[in-house]
Design an enzyme around this catalytic site. Structure first.
Site, PDB file in Angstrom:
ATOM      1  CB  CYS A 170      51.752   6.246   6.369  1.00 38.13           C
ATOM      2  SG  CYS A 170      53.022   7.482   6.143  1.00 38.13           S
ATOM      3  CG  HIS A 203      52.476   3.294   3.529  1.00 36.86           C
ATOM      4  ND1 HIS A 203      51.915   4.377   2.895  1.00 36.86           N
ATOM      5  CD2 HIS A 203      53.551   3.763   4.213  1.00 36.86           C
ATOM      6  CE1 HIS A 203      52.617   5.462   3.197  1.00 36.86           C
ATOM      7  NE2 HIS A 203      53.615   5.114   3.984  1.00 36.86           N
ATOM      8  CG  ASN A 244      55.673   7.626   2.624  1.00 38.71           C
ATOM      9  OD1 ASN A 244      54.456   7.762   2.505  1.00 38.71           O
ATOM     10  ND2 ASN A 244      56.227   7.260   3.768  1.00 38.71           N
TER      11      ASN A 244
END
Ligand code: COA
Length: 353
Positions: A125, A265, A295
């Site tokens: 990520c 994030h 996500n």
């Protein structure tokens, strides 16, 4: 005596994001649909994660490169950039189409970028911020003029849709930025990348790599999916996201209230809120897209920038902060280099002289 002329050192070249574009697959997977697949509820998912829906890439033979290429195509069009003028393309992804060649190679071919360097960056990520950090070096040294960074992930290809603890969290998407030398001194001021491989045990995909190549048995044991120990990852994510943001503030003599936008994030709304809270930043200065997209791994941060582009003003101070598998974490402090409203409305807002 005649005074000697003062020799002015040329200002260092600063790299700036000069365009952003994204791609979202059409299929919307809602919490209600997930509740028919696993033992969960819309209320639990919203309360514990903030997610209401996410996008899923459907279609035979379509991989991460499809979404990445769509995002890059749109970016080139929007910024009036000819494919032939791009000097380098970096793709951040954890779900490459193939083990090799790289997804960056495929994307270049799909959009007509030929005979330039292209490679993938794998930092889960944090991959997009890692890739932006690399790209900015090429600009700052004066080696390249136009670098495309695309973050793209088809997380649905490695998610176990019988595991309620992970399948509610992720979605598919791509987001791309153009990075050029800044003509107005605005742009990427500081970056920070870090990692700790000891975190592997809490978040990884067990099989499919060289340590455990795919076999009938690995498939039967469902080892090709994301394995996550959510509570452990949560703890590290909160600590590291806050740490990266505060290090960037401190290094640049800033306080939370100096920042116009935190671009965190998007793994869990509670992690985002905790990060903002530790920076003493009110939530109306925080980009939040998790409710719509979940996500999306390496696509998350560019997708945020794309979603909020029309609200970004020349000179806005942004802090990007990411955390991911590895563990990896990364951040960037930058000033926004163009009029976002104009660019989002269709006209390229060239960085002001
Ligand atoms: C995954 C996450 C949402 C789980 O939320 P949580 O509040 O920590 O929940 P826990 O893992 O403590 O589990 C609590 C209970 O909820 C259950 N649960 C997990 N997923 C569920 C779901 N989708 N629906 C209903 N219950 C669920 C668990 O089984 C557990 O039940 P038990 O107490 O009977 O064992 C959270 O840990 C998280 O966001 N972690 C970080 C994820 C992350 O950042 N990942 C990517 C890094 S880039």
């Amino acid at each position: 005596m005649k005074a000697r002329p003062v020799k002015r050192r040329p200002a260092p070249i600063r790299a700036a994001i000069t365009g952003v574009h994204g791609h979202l697959p059409q299929y919307v997977l809602t919490n209600h649909e997930l509740a028919k697949m696993v033992d969960t509820t819309d209320a639990w998912i919203i309360e514990r994660t903030g997610i209401r829906e996410r996008r899923i890439l459907k279609g035979e033979g379509l991989g991460t490169s499809h979404m990445a290429a769509e995002a890059v195509r749109g970016l080139l069009e929007k910024t009036h950039t000819a494919a032939g003028d791009v000097d380098l393309l970096i793709c951040a992804t954890t779900t490459p189409d193939f083990v090799f060649p790289s997804t960056a190679n495929l994307v270049c071919d799909m959009v007509g970028i030929r005979n330039v360097g292209s490679f993938d960056v794998q930092a889960a990520c944090s991959g997009f911020v890692y890739a932006v950090t690399i790209a900015s070096q090429f600009i700052e040294t004066g080696k390249y003029e136009k670098v495309v960074v695309v973050g793209a992930d088809k997380m649905s290809s490695i998610i176990d849709y019988t595991d309620r603890a992970t399948c509610v969290l992720f979605g598919d998407a791509a987001g791309a930025v153009l990075i050029e030398p800044s003509r107005n001194r605005r742009g990427i001021i500081d970056t920070l990348i870090s990692s700790d491989g000891a975190g592997m045990q809490f978040l990884h995909q067990k099989a499919g790599g060289s340590r455990m190549p795919p076999t009938v048995e690995t498939v039967a044991r469902r080892l090709h999916y994301v394995h996550q120990e959510g509570a452990q990852v949560y703890k590290f994510a909160v600590a590291r996201m806050a740490e990266v943001a505060s290090q960037l503030l401190e290094r640049n003599q800033l306080r939370g209230r100096d920042i116009d936008w935190l671009v965190p994030h998007q793994a869990n709304k509670r992690i985002i809120e905790a990060t903002a809270n530790r920076m003493s930043l009110p939530m109306d200065h925080v980009m939040v897209t998790i409710q719509k997209f979940g996500n999306t791994t390496a696509a998350t941060i560019p997708l945020c920038l794309w979603d909020y582009e029309s609200r970004l003003e020349l000179g806005d101070k942004l802090v990007l902060a990411a955390f991911g598998g590895g563990f990896t974490w990364a951040g960037a402090y930058l000033t926004w280099a163009y009029d976002g409203a104009k660019a989002a409305a269709g006209g390229r807002a060239a960085p002001a002289e």
